[in-house]
Design a protein around this motif. Structure first.
Motif, PDB file in Angstrom:
ATOM      1  N   ASN A   1     -16.755  16.088 -79.763  1.00  0.00           N
ATOM      2  CA  ASN A   1     -17.963  15.508 -79.191  1.00  0.00           C
ATOM      3  C   ASN A   1     -18.885  15.066 -80.306  1.00  0.00           C
ATOM      4  OD1 ASN A   1     -17.721  16.022 -76.231  1.00  0.00           O
ATOM      5  ND2 ASN A   1     -17.568  18.124 -76.946  1.00  0.00           N
ATOM      6  N   ILE A   2     -19.627  14.002 -80.056  1.00  0.00           N
ATOM      7  CA  ILE A   2     -20.647  13.539 -80.989  1.00  0.00           C
ATOM      8  C   ILE A   2     -21.994  13.723 -80.302  1.00  0.00           C
ATOM      9  CG2 ILE A   2     -21.554  11.592 -82.297  1.00  0.00           C
ATOM     10  CD1 ILE A   2     -18.678  10.525 -82.452  1.00  0.00           C
ATOM     11  N   TRP A   3     -22.917  14.356 -81.024  1.00  0.00           N
ATOM     12  CA  TRP A   3     -24.231  14.697 -80.501  1.00  0.00           C
ATOM     13  C   TRP A   3     -25.302  14.026 -81.339  1.00  0.00           C
ATOM     14  CZ3 TRP A   3     -24.007  18.133 -76.392  1.00  0.00           C
ATOM     15  CH2 TRP A   3     -22.798  18.813 -76.222  1.00  0.00           C
ATOM     16  N   LYS A   4     -26.469  13.818 -80.751  1.00  0.00           N
ATOM     17  CA  LYS A   4     -27.622  13.274 -81.461  1.00  0.00           C
ATOM     18  C   LYS A   4     -28.797  14.220 -81.240  1.00  0.00           C
ATOM     19  CE  LYS A   4     -30.496   9.103 -81.726  1.00  0.00           C
ATOM     20  NZ  LYS A   4     -30.596   9.045 -83.143  1.00  0.00           N
ATOM     21  N   ASP A   5     -29.512  14.536 -82.319  1.00  0.00           N
ATOM     22  CA  ASP A   5     -30.693  15.391 -82.199  1.00  0.00           C
ATOM     23  C   ASP A   5     -31.633  14.832 -81.138  1.00  0.00           C
ATOM     24  OD1 ASP A   5     -29.864  17.112 -84.199  1.00  0.00           O
ATOM     25  OD2 ASP A   5     -31.106  16.213 -85.750  1.00  0.00           O
ATOM     26  N   GLY A   6     -32.130  15.707 -80.286  1.00  0.00           N
ATOM     27  CA  GLY A   6     -33.070  15.291 -79.255  1.00  0.00           C
ATOM     28  C   GLY A   6     -32.421  14.866 -77.947  1.00  0.00           C
ATOM     29  N   VAL A   7     -31.101  14.716 -77.920  1.00  0.00           N
ATOM     30  CA  VAL A   7     -30.376  14.334 -76.701  1.00  0.00           C
ATOM     31  C   VAL A   7     -29.618  15.574 -76.219  1.00  0.00           C
ATOM     32  CG1 VAL A   7     -28.623  12.802 -75.724  1.00  0.00           C
ATOM     33  CG2 VAL A   7     -30.154  11.963 -77.520  1.00  0.00           C
ATOM     34  N   LYS A   8     -29.779  15.943 -74.956  1.00  0.00           N
ATOM     35  CA  LYS A   8     -29.227  17.213 -74.461  1.00  0.00           C
ATOM     36  C   LYS A   8     -27.744  17.159 -74.116  1.00  0.00           C
ATOM     37  CE  LYS A   8     -33.514  19.163 -73.035  1.00  0.00           C
ATOM     38  NZ  LYS A   8     -34.088  20.246 -72.316  1.00  0.00           N
ATOM     39  N   GLN A   9     -27.177  15.969 -73.976  1.00  0.00           N
ATOM     40  CA  GLN A   9     -25.747  15.828 -73.709  1.00  0.00           C
ATOM     41  C   GLN A   9     -25.082  15.086 -74.850  1.00  0.00           C
ATOM     42  OE1 GLN A   9     -23.920  17.136 -71.310  1.00  0.00           O
ATOM     43  NE2 GLN A   9     -25.677  18.105 -70.374  1.00  0.00           N
ATOM     44  N   ALA A  10     -23.771  15.251 -74.968  1.00  0.00           N
ATOM     45  CA  ALA A  10     -23.023  14.546 -76.011  1.00  0.00           C
ATOM     46  C   ALA A  10     -23.151  13.030 -75.792  1.00  0.00           C
ATOM     47  CB  ALA A  10     -21.564  14.958 -75.992  1.00  0.00           C
ATOM     48  N   ILE A  11     -23.300  12.275 -76.887  1.00  0.00           N
ATOM     49  CA  ILE A  11     -23.369  10.821 -76.741  1.00  0.00           C
ATOM     50  C   ILE A  11     -21.975  10.221 -76.713  1.00  0.00           C
ATOM     51  CG2 ILE A  11     -25.685  10.635 -77.702  1.00  0.00           C
ATOM     52  CD1 ILE A  11     -24.406   9.721 -80.354  1.00  0.00           C
ATOM     53  N   PHE A  12     -20.957  11.008 -77.129  1.00  0.00           N
ATOM     54  CA  PHE A  12     -19.566  10.591 -77.007  1.00  0.00           C
ATOM     55  C   PHE A  12     -18.701  11.823 -76.862  1.00  0.00           C
ATOM     56  CE2 PHE A  12     -15.330   9.729 -78.623  1.00  0.00           C
ATOM     57  CZ  PHE A  12     -14.999   8.602 -77.905  1.00  0.00           C
ATOM     58  N   THR A  13     -17.757  11.765 -75.929  1.00  0.00           N
ATOM     59  CA  THR A  13     -16.777  12.836 -75.735  1.00  0.00           C
ATOM     60  C   THR A  13     -15.398  12.212 -75.796  1.00  0.00           C
ATOM     61  OG1 THR A  13     -18.301  14.073 -74.346  1.00  0.00           O
ATOM     62  CG2 THR A  13     -15.984  14.635 -74.159  1.00  0.00           C
ATOM     63  N   SER A  14     -14.528  12.814 -76.605  1.00  0.00           N
ATOM     64  CA  SER A  14     -13.165  12.259 -76.699  1.00  0.00           C
ATOM     65  C   SER A  14     -12.429  12.474 -75.379  1.00  0.00           C
ATOM     66  CB  SER A  14     -12.408  12.932 -77.840  1.00  0.00           C
ATOM     67  OG  SER A  14     -12.165  14.304 -77.554  1.00  0.00           O
ATOM     68  N   PRO A  15     -11.463  11.605 -75.105  1.00  0.00           N
ATOM     69  CA  PRO A  15     -10.704  11.750 -73.842  1.00  0.00           C
ATOM     70  C   PRO A  15      -9.798  12.971 -73.861  1.00  0.00           C
ATOM     71  CG  PRO A  15     -10.081   9.728 -75.013  1.00  0.00           C
ATOM     72  CD  PRO A  15     -11.103  10.441 -75.820  1.00  0.00           C
TER      73      PRO A  15
ATOM     74  N   LEU B   1     -21.094  16.376 -85.197  1.00  0.00           N
ATOM     75  CA  LEU B   1     -19.747  16.344 -84.632  1.00  0.00           C
ATOM     76  C   LEU B   1     -19.309  17.771 -84.356  1.00  0.00           C
ATOM     77  CD1 LEU B   1     -17.005  14.784 -84.118  1.00  0.00           C
ATOM     78  CD2 LEU B   1     -16.437  15.433 -86.458  1.00  0.00           C
ATOM     79  N   THR B   2     -18.830  18.036 -83.130  1.00  0.00           N
ATOM     80  CA  THR B   2     -18.235  19.328 -82.808  1.00  0.00           C
ATOM     81  C   THR B   2     -16.775  19.110 -82.428  1.00  0.00           C
ATOM     82  OG1 THR B   2     -18.931  19.229 -80.482  1.00  0.00           O
ATOM     83  CG2 THR B   2     -20.388  20.386 -82.031  1.00  0.00           C
TER      84      THR B   2
ATOM     85  N   CYS C   1     -22.511  22.934 -72.504  1.00  0.00           N
ATOM     86  CA  CYS C   1     -21.104  23.272 -72.687  1.00  0.00           C
ATOM     87  C   CYS C   1     -20.240  22.050 -72.407  1.00  0.00           C
ATOM     88  CB  CYS C   1     -20.731  24.418 -71.757  1.00  0.00           C
ATOM     89  SG  CYS C   1     -19.081  25.059 -72.059  1.00  0.00           S
ATOM     90  N   ASN C   2     -19.658  21.480 -73.444  1.00  0.00           N
ATOM     91  CA  ASN C   2     -18.755  20.345 -73.285  1.00  0.00           C
ATOM     92  C   ASN C   2     -17.332  20.679 -73.694  1.00  0.00           C
ATOM     93  OD1 ASN C   2     -20.907  18.734 -72.471  1.00  0.00           O
ATOM     94  ND2 ASN C   2     -20.160  16.985 -73.629  1.00  0.00           N
ATOM     95  N   HIS C   3     -17.125  21.825 -74.289  1.00  0.00           N
ATOM     96  CA  HIS C   3     -15.783  22.250 -74.690  1.00  0.00           C
ATOM     97  C   HIS C   3     -15.321  23.359 -73.749  1.00  0.00           C
ATOM     98  CE1 HIS C   3     -15.637  20.032 -78.505  1.00  0.00           C
ATOM     99  NE2 HIS C   3     -16.932  20.309 -78.616  1.00  0.00           N
ATOM    100  N   HIS C   4     -13.989  23.467 -73.551  1.00  0.00           N
ATOM    101  CA  HIS C   4     -13.436  24.480 -72.658  1.00  0.00           C
ATOM    102  C   HIS C   4     -12.951  25.704 -73.406  1.00  0.00           C
ATOM    103  CE1 HIS C   4     -13.833  21.783 -69.309  1.00  0.00           C
ATOM    104  NE2 HIS C   4     -13.263  20.834 -70.034  1.00  0.00           N
ATOM    105  N   GLY C   5     -13.150  25.714 -74.712  1.00  0.00           N
ATOM    106  CA  GLY C   5     -12.779  26.844 -75.557  1.00  0.00           C
ATOM    107  C   GLY C   5     -13.730  26.886 -76.728  1.00  0.00           C
ATOM    108  N   PRO C   6     -13.430  27.713 -77.716  1.00  0.00           N
ATOM    109  CA  PRO C   6     -14.335  27.844 -78.856  1.00  0.00           C
ATOM    110  C   PRO C   6     -14.539  26.523 -79.591  1.00  0.00           C
ATOM    111  CG  PRO C   6     -12.569  29.462 -78.972  1.00  0.00           C
ATOM    112  CD  PRO C   6     -12.247  28.545 -77.852  1.00  0.00           C
ATOM    113  N   ILE C   7     -15.749  26.311 -80.060  1.00  0.00           N
ATOM    114  CA  ILE C   7     -16.004  25.187 -80.964  1.00  0.00           C
ATOM    115  C   ILE C   7     -15.635  25.694 -82.355  1.00  0.00           C
ATOM    116  CG2 ILE C   7     -17.758  23.685 -81.966  1.00  0.00           C
ATOM    117  CD1 ILE C   7     -19.259  23.840 -79.305  1.00  0.00           C
ATOM    118  N   VAL C   8     -14.620  25.107 -82.942  1.00  0.00           N
ATOM    119  CA  VAL C   8     -14.099  25.608 -84.217  1.00  0.00           C
ATOM    120  C   VAL C   8     -14.755  24.949 -85.422  1.00  0.00           C
ATOM    121  CG1 VAL C   8     -11.908  26.331 -83.235  1.00  0.00           C
ATOM    122  CG2 VAL C   8     -12.151  24.026 -84.146  1.00  0.00           C
ATOM    123  N   SER C   9     -15.456  23.834 -85.200  1.00  0.00           N
ATOM    124  CA  SER C   9     -16.136  23.180 -86.305  1.00  0.00           C
ATOM    125  C   SER C   9     -17.340  22.407 -85.786  1.00  0.00           C
ATOM    126  CB  SER C   9     -15.189  22.222 -87.034  1.00  0.00           C
ATOM    127  OG  SER C   9     -15.843  21.624 -88.136  1.00  0.00           O
TER     128      SER C   9
END
Length: 101
Positions: free
Chosen positions: A87-101, A79-80, A59-67
């Motif tokens: 957030n930007i995610w990579k297959d095989g990695v359990k945490q986001a590789i980038f989270t916007s501020p 991209l979520t 869970c990296n978002h505090h509300g619904p993931i809309v896309s």
């Protein structure tokens, strides 16, 4: 762990072709109304009667993931977007590789 209502399902169909193996198509992602990105696996081992299809939930978002969209350039990047962030995610990695501020 409990997964709440699903918002979107993202199937692993980025590079489907004649050389695609069946085991490459069994993974999928589900986004939830509570900001979770859930990784699922439809593989059912022959010796297991009740397999665990949910492999991870984060869970990296505090509300619904809309896309949720897979990159057209890098098939293992997702991209979520939701709750004023992305957030930007990579297959095989359990945490986001980038989270916007």
């Amino acid at each position: 762990s409990q997964v709440y209502g699903a918002c979107q399902v993202l199937l692993n169909t980025a590079d489907v072709g004649k050389d695609t193996k069946k085991e490459d198509l069994v993974f999928f992602y589900v986004t939830t109304e509570h900001g979770e990105l859930v990784l699922g696996d439809l593989t059912r081992p022959e010796d297991v009667s009740h397999p665990e299809y949910m492999k991870s939930a984060t869970c990296n978002h505090h509300g619904p993931i809309v896309s949720a969209q897979r990159s057209p350039f890098f098939p293992d990047i997702i991209l979520t977007a939701g709750d004023w962030s992305f957030n930007i995610w990579k297959d095989g990695v359990k945490q986001a590789i980038f989270t916007s501020p």
